[in-house]
Design a protein around this motif. Structure first.
Motif, PDB file in Angstrom:
ATOM      1  N   HIS A   1       2.966   2.522  -3.342  1.00  0.00           N
ATOM      2  CA  HIS A   1       2.281   3.307  -4.379  1.00  0.00           C
ATOM      3  C   HIS A   1       2.463   4.813  -4.183  1.00  0.00           C
ATOM      4  O   HIS A   1       2.285   5.594  -5.120  1.00  0.00           O
ATOM      5  CB  HIS A   1       0.783   2.986  -4.393  1.00  0.00           C
ATOM      6  N   HIS A   2       2.790   5.223  -2.956  1.00  0.00           N
ATOM      7  CA  HIS A   2       2.875   6.659  -2.654  1.00  0.00           C
ATOM      8  C   HIS A   2       4.294   7.095  -2.297  1.00  0.00           C
ATOM      9  O   HIS A   2       4.504   8.248  -1.919  1.00  0.00           O
ATOM     10  CB  HIS A   2       1.923   6.996  -1.502  1.00  0.00           C
TER      11      HIS A   2
ATOM     12  N   LYS B   1      -7.448  14.193  -0.778  1.00  0.00           N
ATOM     13  CA  LYS B   1      -6.491  13.090  -0.727  1.00  0.00           C
ATOM     14  C   LYS B   1      -6.347  12.500   0.679  1.00  0.00           C
ATOM     15  O   LYS B   1      -5.691  11.478   0.859  1.00  0.00           O
ATOM     16  CB  LYS B   1      -5.119  13.555  -1.225  1.00  0.00           C
TER      17      LYS B   1
ATOM     18  N   VAL C   1       0.834  -1.209   0.000  1.00  0.00           N
ATOM     19  CA  VAL C   1       0.000   0.000   0.000  1.00  0.00           C
ATOM     20  C   VAL C   1       0.865   1.253   0.000  1.00  0.00           C
ATOM     21  O   VAL C   1       0.627   2.196  -0.766  1.00  0.00           O
ATOM     22  CB  VAL C   1      -0.919  -0.002   1.247  1.00  0.00           C
TER      23      VAL C   1
ATOM     24  N   SER D   1      -3.066   8.375   4.584  1.00  0.00           N
ATOM     25  CA  SER D   1      -4.436   8.208   4.103  1.00  0.00           C
ATOM     26  C   SER D   1      -4.635   6.832   3.487  1.00  0.00           C
ATOM     27  O   SER D   1      -5.662   6.174   3.706  1.00  0.00           O
ATOM     28  CB  SER D   1      -4.762   9.300   3.076  1.00  0.00           C
ATOM     29  N   ALA D   2      -3.640   6.383   2.719  1.00  0.00           N
ATOM     30  CA  ALA D   2      -3.724   5.062   2.088  1.00  0.00           C
ATOM     31  C   ALA D   2      -3.787   3.956   3.132  1.00  0.00           C
ATOM     32  O   ALA D   2      -4.536   2.985   2.991  1.00  0.00           O
ATOM     33  CB  ALA D   2      -2.529   4.859   1.159  1.00  0.00           C
TER      34      ALA D   2
ATOM     35  N   ASN E   1      -7.307   4.002   4.659  1.00  0.00           N
ATOM     36  CA  ASN E   1      -8.279   3.439   3.720  1.00  0.00           C
ATOM     37  C   ASN E   1      -8.147   1.920   3.654  1.00  0.00           C
ATOM     38  O   ASN E   1      -9.148   1.196   3.659  1.00  0.00           O
ATOM     39  CB  ASN E   1      -8.086   4.047   2.326  1.00  0.00           C
TER      40      ASN E   1
END
Length: 355
Positions: free
Chosen positions: A170-171, A241, A167, A186-187, A190
């Motif tokens: 990706h960021h 975001k 997860v 945030s990811a 979520n």
């Protein structure tokens, strides 16, 4: 009878619940002069073992934090052990919040260049017990290895063997360009909530109230994000975001609410869902968003948590126990916060979650 497997869990956790601090014990904490005295007072309660173990290494506020965290691990381990097989996946999914907490703490520390010694004591973990009691994935020793990595990149790479690392990966590029951990945090949130809601699609049909509770928790986090962002006058695109999907309020609804001109107008726009008028009045005096957090916590406790008590022979029993022990931990932390900043007794009392 399908619910009979929860009878032993109910009895066991009911017995342990007798150790929760009484109103009198909570008031004794209120009467202390500082955190050191709070620790002494808690030494005669079920926090005694963890306080004694940590006392030789930590002092005052740090000792209190460590004792609370280790006690939480013990409680969560007890709750998981008491859970019948068909409920364990949901309880593990809920308790993985503490893995997320630890990872966010480590990422923040690495981003700010803080040394290991300033971070490790605040992890919610204990030797030989999985941190956060997630799926048994991240042990205390493994968490220390993650903590020892150099920088955010090192932490993310070490976590690749777990779902969390995938997860975060990706960021990572966005963080490398901007230095902003927001998208990563945030990811993670979520991922946590979607996994939790998915885990509650099961068996007896009594999980609906728990799902409603989780969705309300998502709404709480999103509303607090809106309020914090409005206070800082952040751009709407940035806010979008940081919102979590899965709550009763859709992302579009939340962004529409954010078009309000200030904090007061945001409160007015969500009045049909959350009554925050009194919290707004207190916020205007204190300038602290904690007043909104407390009001939201009290609403969720009244609307959802207390009702879990009424579905005793079910997974609701276990959630009720875990959430109540979390409330006790939060109350102790809020009292400590009040002592640290010399807040009035009346104001500290107003922050507490009580039955």
């Amino acid at each position: 009878m399908p619910t009979s497997q929860y009878a032993s869990s109910f009895g066991r956790l009911q017995a342990i619940s007798l150790n929760l601090l009484s109103k009198e014990e909570m008031q004794n904490l209120m009467k202390t002069k500082d955190e050191a005295e709070m620790v002494k007072t808690l030494g005669s309660t079920w926090y005694k073992p963890e306080i004694e173990k940590a006392a030789s290494v930590f002092k005052e506020s740090e000792l209190l934090e460590v004792a609370l965290n280790r006690h939480l691990v013990y409680i969560n381990k007890t709750a998981l052990e008491a859970t019948p097989f068909n409920g364990k996946s949901a309880i593990r999914a809920y308790l993985s919040k503490w893995d997320i907490y630890n990872i966010e703490l480590i990422l923040s520390a690495k981003s700010m260049g803080r040394p290991i010694s300033e971070t490790e004591s605040f992890l919610v973990s204990s030797r030989n017990v999985p941190a956060g009691i997630s799926a048994g994935n991240i042990t205390h020793d493994e968490m220390k290895i993650i903590l020892s990595q150099t920088g955010v990149d090192g932490v993310v790479n070490q976590l690749v063997k777990y779902n969390y690392g995938t997860v975060l990966m990706h960021h990572l590029e966005t963080y490398q360009k901007t230095g902003d951990l927001g998208p990563m945090m945030s990811a993670l949130q979520n991922f946590y909530y979607q996994n939790l809601l998915e885990s509650l699609k099961f068996f007896q049909g009594d999980e609906g109230l728990i799902r409603d509770f989780i969705r309300a928790e998502i709404d709480k986090k999103n509303v607090l994000s809106l309020l914090k962002a409005k206070e800082s006058n952040l751009d709407k695109d940035i806010v979008s975001k940081h919102l979590i999907e899965g709550g009763k309020m859709t992302i579009n609804e939340l962004l529409d609410v954010y078009n309000a001109k200030d904090v007061s107008e945001i409160v007015g726009r969500i009045e049909n869902r959350f009554m925050l008028v009194n919290a707004l009045a207190q916020y205007k005096k204190s300038n602290s968003l904690i007043d909104f957090e407390v009001a939201l916590d009290k609403f969720i406790n009244s609307e959802y948590v207390k009702k879990l008590k009424n579905i005793a022979l079910s997974i609701g029993t276990i959630f009720y126990f875990i959430i109540n022990t979390e409330h006790e931990r939060e109350n102790i932390k809020r009292i400590a916060y009040g002592k640290r900043y010399n807040l009035s007794t009346d104001y500290i009392n107003s922050l507490l979650l009580v039955e």
